[in-house]
Structure formats: C-alpha cells, structure tokens
Design an enzyme around this catalytic site. Sequence first.
Site, PDB file in Angstrom:
ATOM      1  N   GLY A   7       7.508  -9.306  -2.876  1.00 25.07           N
ATOM      2  CA  GLY A   7       6.543  -8.612  -2.008  1.00 25.07           C
ATOM      3  C   GLY A   7       5.136  -9.133  -2.238  1.00 25.07           C
ATOM      4  O   GLY A   7       4.155  -8.410  -2.071  1.00 25.07           O
ATOM      5  N   TYR A 140      13.813   6.560   2.837  1.00 22.93           N
ATOM      6  CA  TYR A 140      12.965   5.816   1.890  1.00 22.93           C
ATOM      7  C   TYR A 140      13.001   6.497   0.522  1.00 22.93           C
ATOM      8  O   TYR A 140      13.146   5.837  -0.513  1.00 22.93           O
ATOM      9  CB  TYR A 140      11.537   5.805   2.449  1.00 22.93           C
TER      10      TYR A 140
HETATM   11  P1  NAP Z   1       3.647  -4.154   2.288  1.00 27.76           P
HETATM   12  O1  NAP Z   1       2.208  -4.452   2.392  1.00 27.76           O
HETATM   13  O2  NAP Z   1       4.358  -3.597   3.477  1.00 27.76           O
HETATM   14  O3  NAP Z   1       4.387  -5.497   1.848  1.00 27.76           O
HETATM   15  C1  NAP Z   1       5.771  -5.509   1.726  1.00 27.76           C
HETATM   16  C2  NAP Z   1       6.149  -6.790   1.022  1.00 27.76           C
HETATM   17  O4  NAP Z   1       7.573  -6.796   0.853  1.00 27.76           O
HETATM   18  C3  NAP Z   1       5.776  -8.045   1.801  1.00 27.76           C
HETATM   19  O5  NAP Z   1       5.401  -9.045   0.878  1.00 27.76           O
HETATM   20  C4  NAP Z   1       7.087  -8.425   2.488  1.00 27.76           C
HETATM   21  O6  NAP Z   1       7.209  -9.821   2.722  1.00 27.76           O
HETATM   22  C5  NAP Z   1       8.080  -8.005   1.414  1.00 27.76           C
HETATM   23  N1  NAP Z   1       9.410  -7.735   1.985  1.00 27.76           N
HETATM   24  C6  NAP Z   1       9.757  -6.735   2.839  1.00 27.76           C
HETATM   25  N2  NAP Z   1      11.059  -6.820   3.166  1.00 27.76           N
HETATM   26  C7  NAP Z   1      11.539  -7.916   2.499  1.00 27.76           C
HETATM   27  C8  NAP Z   1      12.806  -8.538   2.429  1.00 27.76           C
HETATM   28  N3  NAP Z   1      13.842  -8.049   3.102  1.00 27.76           N
HETATM   29  N4  NAP Z   1      12.947  -9.647   1.672  1.00 27.76           N
HETATM   30  C9  NAP Z   1      11.886 -10.165   0.985  1.00 27.76           C
HETATM   31  N5  NAP Z   1      10.670  -9.597   0.978  1.00 27.76           N
HETATM   32  C10 NAP Z   1      10.497  -8.491   1.741  1.00 27.76           C
HETATM   33  O7  NAP Z   1       3.955  -3.180   1.072  1.00 27.76           O
HETATM   34  P2  NAP Z   1       2.965  -2.628  -0.044  1.00 27.76           P
HETATM   35  O8  NAP Z   1       2.199  -1.523   0.576  1.00 27.76           O
HETATM   36  O9  NAP Z   1       2.288  -3.759  -0.722  1.00 27.76           O
HETATM   37  O10 NAP Z   1       4.008  -1.936  -1.032  1.00 27.76           O
HETATM   38  C11 NAP Z   1       4.334  -2.501  -2.288  1.00 27.76           C
HETATM   39  C12 NAP Z   1       5.227  -1.519  -3.030  1.00 27.76           C
HETATM   40  O11 NAP Z   1       4.508  -0.296  -3.231  1.00 27.76           O
HETATM   41  C13 NAP Z   1       6.505  -1.146  -2.273  1.00 27.76           C
HETATM   42  O12 NAP Z   1       7.576  -1.095  -3.184  1.00 27.76           O
HETATM   43  C14 NAP Z   1       6.200   0.245  -1.723  1.00 27.76           C
HETATM   44  O13 NAP Z   1       7.377   0.995  -1.544  1.00 27.76           O
HETATM   45  C15 NAP Z   1       5.296   0.808  -2.799  1.00 27.76           C
HETATM   46  N6  NAP Z   1       4.374   1.862  -2.356  1.00 27.76           N
HETATM   47  C16 NAP Z   1       3.524   1.640  -1.295  1.00 27.76           C
HETATM   48  C17 NAP Z   1       2.626   2.637  -0.932  1.00 27.76           C
HETATM   49  C18 NAP Z   1       1.604   2.440   0.176  1.00 27.76           C
HETATM   50  O14 NAP Z   1       0.843   3.375   0.461  1.00 27.76           O
HETATM   51  N7  NAP Z   1       1.537   1.265   0.808  1.00 27.76           N
HETATM   52  C19 NAP Z   1       2.598   3.855  -1.645  1.00 27.76           C
HETATM   53  C20 NAP Z   1       3.475   4.020  -2.720  1.00 27.76           C
HETATM   54  C21 NAP Z   1       4.346   3.016  -3.072  1.00 27.76           C
HETATM   55  P3  NAP Z   1       6.716 -10.482   4.113  1.00 27.76           P
HETATM   56  O15 NAP Z   1       5.215 -10.354   4.133  1.00 27.76           O
HETATM   57  O16 NAP Z   1       7.158 -11.888   4.047  1.00 27.76           O
HETATM   58  O17 NAP Z   1       7.362  -9.678   5.193  1.00 27.76           O
END
Ligand code: NAP
Length: 318
Positions: A7, A140
């Site tokens: 990610g 989720y």
């Molecule tokens: P994000 O901006 O949506 O980025 C998601 C990342 O995961 C991207 O790098 C994407 O790659 C990659 N990804 C998604 N599906 C994939 C797949 N099938 N195979 C390989 N890579 C994949 O997410 P984020 O907000 O940085 O979240 C990071 C972590 O924090 C996650 O585990 C999320 O559940 C957790 N989290 C997020 C929040 C929030 O408010 N955003 C809150 C709590 C926890 P591509 O760019 O190539 O698609």
Amino acid sequence: MKILVTGGSGLVGSGIKRVTNNYSKGHYLYEGREFYFATSSDGNLVNYEETKSLFEKIKPTHVIHLAAKVGGLFSNLRQNVEFFNDNMDINRNVLHCCYLYKVEKCISCLSTCIFPNKTTYPIDETMIHNGGPHESNIGYSYAKRMIDVINHCYNSQYGCNFTSIIPTNIYGPNDNFNIEDGHVIPGLIHKCYLAKEKNEDFVIWGSGTPLRQFIYADDLARLILWCLDNYDNHEPIILSVDEEDEVSIKEVALLVAKHMNFEGNIVFDSSKSDGQFKKTANNKKLRSIYPDYKFQSIENGIKTTCDWFKKNFENARK
Ligand code: NAP
Ligand code: GDP
C-alpha cells in the site's frame, strides 16, 4: 533491514515516504534502512501467486502492511461484500507470505472504526472483539478484525512477530479525494473547492454532530516507524491523538471552509447518514511508552492538506 511497505502509494504509504526522505537526509536514525514501497502494479495482493512473487522478489526482513480496500462511510455502505472479500484475501495472503519468507516483524493496520457499535467509551485495545461493529461497515470491520486473529494464530503456532496498529480516521496529502468513495476530510475539501469554483453552497452530509479523532498521515507514519523499533507485542496498539482532541464533523467543515477561503453558505444535508456517532479511542497504551509524542494540530493538518489539494488539483486522486 529491508522493509516492504504494502500500500506504498496510498495516503499512509506516502506519509512514510515523506518521513523516510527526511531520514535519509540524516534527521533521524533510519539511515541505511532500505524501503520498498509496493503498489498494486507490483502485484495484486488479492491473488496469492502474485503476493508470493512480490515476496520472492523483495525478500523483506520487515513488512509494514498497509494495502487494503479503503473507503469512507458511503463507499462502505455500498460495497460491504467487496470490502470483506478483498481485505480478507489481502490479509491472509500477505501474512502467510510473511510466515513463509521468515519476515522478522510485520505491522498491519486495523482501524478504530472496526470496534463494537454498542460499547462503553473510551474504547481500548482489549475491546475489538466485544460485539458486532456498526452495520454500515460490517464487511471491512470483520475482515480487519481477522488480522488480529491471524496475528495471534501465527504467533502462538509459529512464534511469528506479527502485530497491528489501530489508527483513527487518517487524513493528509495524497488522500483519496473522491467525493463518493473517500473519507470525510478529503471529501469535504473537494466539495468545498467545487462549491467555491461554482459559487454554490458547501454541503456537509449528515447532521455535522458526530465526533471523530483525526490523525495526520505524517504523524501516523512517524509512529509506525517508531513501532518498528519500539513495539514488540502481538497485541494491537491504538495510535491516536488524545481524547480531548476529538472534534465534531461541523468543526472540521468550518476549518475546511476557512482554509479553502470559502465565504458562501454552509448547509447540512440530514437526509444523508451520520454513521456511528463516535468512536472515541483511548491512547493510554501509546502514552505509557511514548509519553511526549506531539501530534500535529487538526487546524495545521487541515491547512496543509487544503494547500496541497489546491496545488495538486489536476493530479490528485479524485
Ligand atoms: P489508500 O490511500 O486507499 O491506499 C491503499 C493502498 O493499498 C494503495 O497503495 C493501493 O495501491 C493498495 N492496494 C489496494 N488494493 C490492493 C491490492 N489488491 N493489491 C495491492 N495493493 C493494493 O489507503 P490508506 O488510507 O493509506 O490506508 C492505509 C491503511 O490504513 C489501510 O490498511 C487502511 O485500512 C488503514 N486505515 C485507514 C484509515 C483512513 O482514514 N484512511 C483509517 C484507519 C485505518 P494502488 O495505489 O496501486 O491502488
Ligand atoms: P468514518 O469516520 O469511518 O465514519 O468515515 P468517514 O471519514 O466517511 O466520516 C463519516 C462522517 O462524516 C459521517 O458522520 C458523515 O455523515 C460525515 N460526512 C459529512 N460530509 C461528508 C462527506 O462529504 N464525505 C464523507 N465520507 N463523510 C461525510
């Protein structure tokens, strides 16, 4: 130390990139560590063979596992099935490969939005499995909770050093600013940008009364890197601002309007869901081992994110 960040192109991954760039300039004691930031074009982690190929290629000693299907309240409401299936597959594949490739430590990412809907507050690390999550993001939530189960299983059966962190709602540059799918701060920034451009009302979904703790992506990135060195327990740890830093959606909307220089009408569309009213988390465990970490203020974080969005409008994820 060879660190695979799954990610790596996302909101949190790009926070780690910014922070590790500073490290390589000598500001932090992280020189000499090799980071590999993987994106979905390096391998679709839903697919086991592609996940294994990525591990075979990188042979990481440490993994920061961020990759997930991620979305805001309204995206979860529409796609609970996909949120469950994709995240279950990604997590099982990544953690099994961490075991196969003898990764010394893996830190995976949960979220405060996976905790029981009916609960006492503040929530803490011991309460994850105490009852059903809010119905809006049930897919989720259960998939994320299973990371904790998988960590326990690999730890007790194989002695793997797998742990997890629990951030609150995250925001910052390079977020997903898609209005329908994204989280509230990037959604509001994008809506405010368009309202200003078109001379229209700035519409906040729901009543504006729900409460949230927000963490700026660079703070989370620094804390994840700190966990890599300092947190060695397979039980999860909440990475959150203090309870008194919780804010209402209305307060957030007003900060967005201020830093987007929006002077028109702000209206609330109460026909839209409020989601869970609050998810107040307690960061006592973090504070007991890292008492003096100073978080970015929500005002500065929103200002920086608004400025980033205005500057990068053409290329922002939206
Ligand atoms: P994000 O901006 O949506 O980025 C998601 C990342 O995961 C991207 O790098 C994407 O790659 C990659 N990804 C998604 N599906 C994939 C797949 N099938 N195979 C390989 N890579 C994949 O997410 P984020 O907000 O940085 O979240 C990071 C972590 O924090 C996650 O585990 C999320 O559940 C957790 N989290 C997020 C929040 C929030 O408010 N955003 C809150 C709590 C926890 P591509 O760019 O190539 O698609
Ligand atoms: P959550 O924190 O996991 O519930 O997810 P979100 O980041 O999507 O925040 C949802 C909260 O923000 C709910 O109370 C929504 O009613 C409110 N909200 C207000 N405007 C928006 C918007 O434009 N997008 C999103 N995602 N939520 C909004």
